[in-house]
Design a protein around this motif. Structure first.
Motif, PDB file in Angstrom:
ATOM      1  N   LEU A   1       0.827  -1.215   0.000  1.00  0.00           N
ATOM      2  CA  LEU A   1       0.000   0.000   0.000  1.00  0.00           C
ATOM      3  C   LEU A   1       0.860   1.263   0.000  1.00  0.00           C
ATOM      4  N   GLN A   2       2.124   1.141   0.483  1.00  0.00           N
ATOM      5  CA  GLN A   2       3.001   2.304   0.425  1.00  0.00           C
ATOM      6  C   GLN A   2       3.314   2.658  -1.025  1.00  0.00           C
ATOM      7  N   ILE A   3       3.417   1.617  -1.861  1.00  0.00           N
ATOM      8  CA  ILE A   3       3.778   1.858  -3.255  1.00  0.00           C
ATOM      9  C   ILE A   3       2.537   2.142  -4.090  1.00  0.00           C
TER      10      ILE A   3
ATOM     11  N   PRO B   1      -1.215   2.630  -3.151  1.00  0.00           N
ATOM     12  CA  PRO B   1      -2.363   2.660  -2.236  1.00  0.00           C
ATOM     13  C   PRO B   1      -3.681   2.397  -2.947  1.00  0.00           C
TER      14      PRO B   1
END
Lengths: 297, 369
Positions: free
Chosen positions: A280-282, A284
């Protein structure tokens, strides 16, 4: 031990786990795309599918009873899905977090009811002989039941893709998915579309329940084992996208199976959660994002 | 969202004062409403003399849980963040204290019995610092807040929220409980940690210590209640509600909602950690069954019953549900899950603002007459 000999069966195992995640998640993901709600009692649809398979095999023993169990479970859980949608989900429209809680309450009731009706230990569905064995490809021995799971998943996936892309109702679904208000304005019966998707999703979870029953006993919390990973698949997959959901299920299923070569199950589970949060950091918006200009999707 | 004005809601408990009381019924009710909190506080303070030792112990446990419920009102009612994983933070606080008490009971150089049974010969390295009381107290407060802050930031700073956050937090609770069960040699596994004899040199069976710990718990409940009300009345409280009602609007006004939400979440985890530590003291046990998926979501129902916007409601809801649970599940263990399932469905569909909302409606109706 030869690492390839360890790796290949686990890879295959991962494919079958991914298939079950996908069957459990696809209904959740499609309904989430349409209505932005998650049915926490979805796991109990798997459980009900399993019990329906067991009941069917009581009535029709024989080698091919399991093939009859598939449509029975699909229709049975789809009917219950319709009740859930009309009785609960529709009433709580626009309150997604409250829907989560209400359907969780339903899930508790269904689990306890299953415990009272069928016993806490669970019931055993004996796989017919043609599914009990295994097939060997070179060095790799593949259990037939797991092969059946993968084949069934591909069939279901193909069916859903055909429905979404080639049928009238599929067109409506995609329209509502893209823009609910515009779809409604063009005369699409949004409620009917939602109900259809919800029932079909519950039905597919019921199918998954039958397949689960081939792997082990059906217990009152059979659904719980697969539902939390299925939730993660929905989170990772992106809003209402079949491709995204399939890819997320594949990634998580393979990851969990391969992580289990090196770690025990509980650590593999923790790592899966870490993977999703890192992902999700990359991205979302999920694996596949439906493009929209709306600010509050 | 059709929520009534949250400023008024946050003051539910004491009747909102601005409107003049015209109706006689309302006028007669108002002093009662004002006296009620003081009466409740008085009874709570006097409880050690009013209740049997067994009932006092139960009340102390439930009071500890009420601290956690207050934190859930903060994030769920006023922040719009539904956490299905608060058992994790409760557990971190509880296990931190439990490890300390386990170590304190041991003769020099020995390791706890469950470690010996699992074939360990030495303490795991991360158990060592817990022999210090200062470190333990710090860990009880900081560890849950830190874990919660990091977790919450990782999800929210990428603008993932709402339902996604609820699902991910549930996965966290599942992973945490599974991990505790599977790492039996260092966590005590399914049975958890139990059988503590003393805390910082005070014997836990002495009646004066039991009463003192009850009052400490009560004092923390009151302090948390007052502190949170102050917090919500501040600028921070306004930003938190704004982030709940219109996150993007808040961004357009030049604020970043993420730090606000992360701070609120970390604070609620800190309260959960304290609750876990106090619960472990009163109950004498902390185990995976108290911190997993089902207990985590049960914490939400305490607050849902009381009213998600009301701190007083959350305390009341926690006490009511736990008392009901205690009496129902001892007589009919199967029945409790049905009751809880039905409670979830009914409260959410029929009275989303809980008991506090129902009470406020009554007051307003009386006043309108």
């Amino acid at each position: 031990m030869d690492s390839v000999a360890l790796f290949l069966p686990q890879l295959f195992n991962g494919l079958s786990v991914a298939s079950l995640y996908l069957l459990a998640a696809v209904g959740l993901a499609l309904s989430f795309g349409l209505m932005r709600v998650i049915n926490m009692a979805h796991g109990e649809m798997l459980m009900l599918g399993g019990y329906l398979a067991w009941l069917t095999l009581m009535v029709v023993p024989g080698a091919f009873g399991i093939l009859l169990a598939l449509p029975v479970a699909f229709l049975g859980t789809a009917a219950i899905g319709a009740l859930v949608h009309m009785g609960l989900i529709r009433r709580l429209a626009d309150r997604p977090l409250d829907t989560l809680l209400a359907t969780w309450g339903l899930s508790l009731i269904l689990q306890q009811a299953a415990r009272d009706l069928f016993g806490a230990i669970g019931v055993e569905v004996r796989a017919p002989d043609w599914l009990a064995g295994s097939i060997s490809l070179g060095d790799v021995v593949i259990p037939s039941a797991r092969l059946m799971i993968i084949v069934m998943t591909l069939l279901v996936l193909g069916g859903i893709a055909l429905m979404l892309n080639r049928s009238r109702i599929g067109l409506d679904i995609r329209a509502v998915n893209q823009d609910r208000m515009m779809a409604s304005a063009t005369g699409i019966n949004v409620r009917k579309v939602e109900l259809t998707v919800f029932c079909a999703g519950a039905g597919v979870a019921g199918l998954a329940g039958v397949l689960l029953a081939l792997l082990g006993p059906v217990t009152p919390n059979a659904g719980q084992v697969y539902i939390v990973p299925a939730f993660l698949v929905v989170v990772m997959g992106g809003l209402g996208s079949l491709t995204g959901t399939s890819m997320a299920a594949l990634i998580l299923g393979l990851f969990s199976a391969l992580a289990q070569i090196f770690f025990d199950v509980s650590i593999a589970q923790m790592l899966m959660l870490v993977l999703v949060i890192l992902f999700l950091q990359i991205r979302p918006q999920g694996v596949v994002a439906v493009r929209s200009r709306a600010l509050d999707v | 969202m059709s929520d009534p004005d949250p400023m008024i809601l946050s003051a539910a408990g004491a009747a909102p004062g601005a409107a003049p009381l015209t109706a006689p019924l309302a006028a007669r009710l108002a002093p009662v409403g004002k006296a009620l909190p003081w009466l409740a506080l008085g009874l709570a303070v006097a409880a050690p003399w009013l209740l049997s030792a067994y009932d006092l112990n139960l009340l102390a446990r439930f009071m500890a849980m009420a601290i956690l419920a207050l934190g859930i009102v903060l994030i769920w009612g006023h922040g719009g963040i539904l956490s299905l994983g608060h058992g994790v933070f409760f557990g971190l606080g509880g296990y931190a204290l439990a490890i300390h008490m386990k170590l304190a009971d041991l003769p020099q150089g020995e390791i706890p019995d469950f470690m010996q049974w699992s074939g360990r010969t030495a303490l795991p390295w991360w158990w060592e610092p817990f022999s210090s009381p200062m470190f333990t107290l710090l860990a009880v407060l900081v560890l849950p807040a830190l874990v919660a802050g990091l977790f919450c930031w990782a999800v929210f700073h990428r603008r993932v929220g709402g339902t996604y956050f609820a699902l991910i937090s549930q996965a966290l609770a599942l992973a945490f409980a599974t991990l505790l069960v599977s790492q039996q040699d260092v966590t005590g596994g399914f049975n958890g940690l139990t059988q503590f004899s003393s805390l910082f040199g005070f014997g836990l069976t002495r009646p004066s210590v039991v009463q003192g710990l009850y009052w400490v718990t009560l004092a923390i409940v009151v302090a948390a209640y007052l502190g949170l009300r102050l917090l919500l009345a501040s600028r921070f409280g306004m930003l938190l509600r704004a982030a709940r009602d219109g996150e993007n609007r808040l961004r357009f006004l030049g604020y970043s909602p993420t730090p606000v939400k992360v701070a609120a979440f970390a604070l609620s985890a800190l309260l959960a950690g304290m609750a876990g530590a106090l619960f472990t003291l009163h109950a004498g046990v902390i185990s995976p069954a108290l911190v997993g998926v089902i207990p985590s979501i049960e914490m939400i129902v305490w607050v849902a019953i009381g009213g998600r916007y009301s701190f007083a409601g959350a305390i009341l809801g926690t006490l009511l549900i736990n008392i009901a649970r205690d009496s129902i599940s001892s007589a009919f263990p199967e029945l409790w899950l049905y009751v809880m399932g039905a409670l979830f469905i009914l409260v959410v569909t029929l009275m989303p603002d809980g008991l506090a909302g129902a009470a406020r409606n009554l007051i307003e109706r009386a006043r309108a007459r």
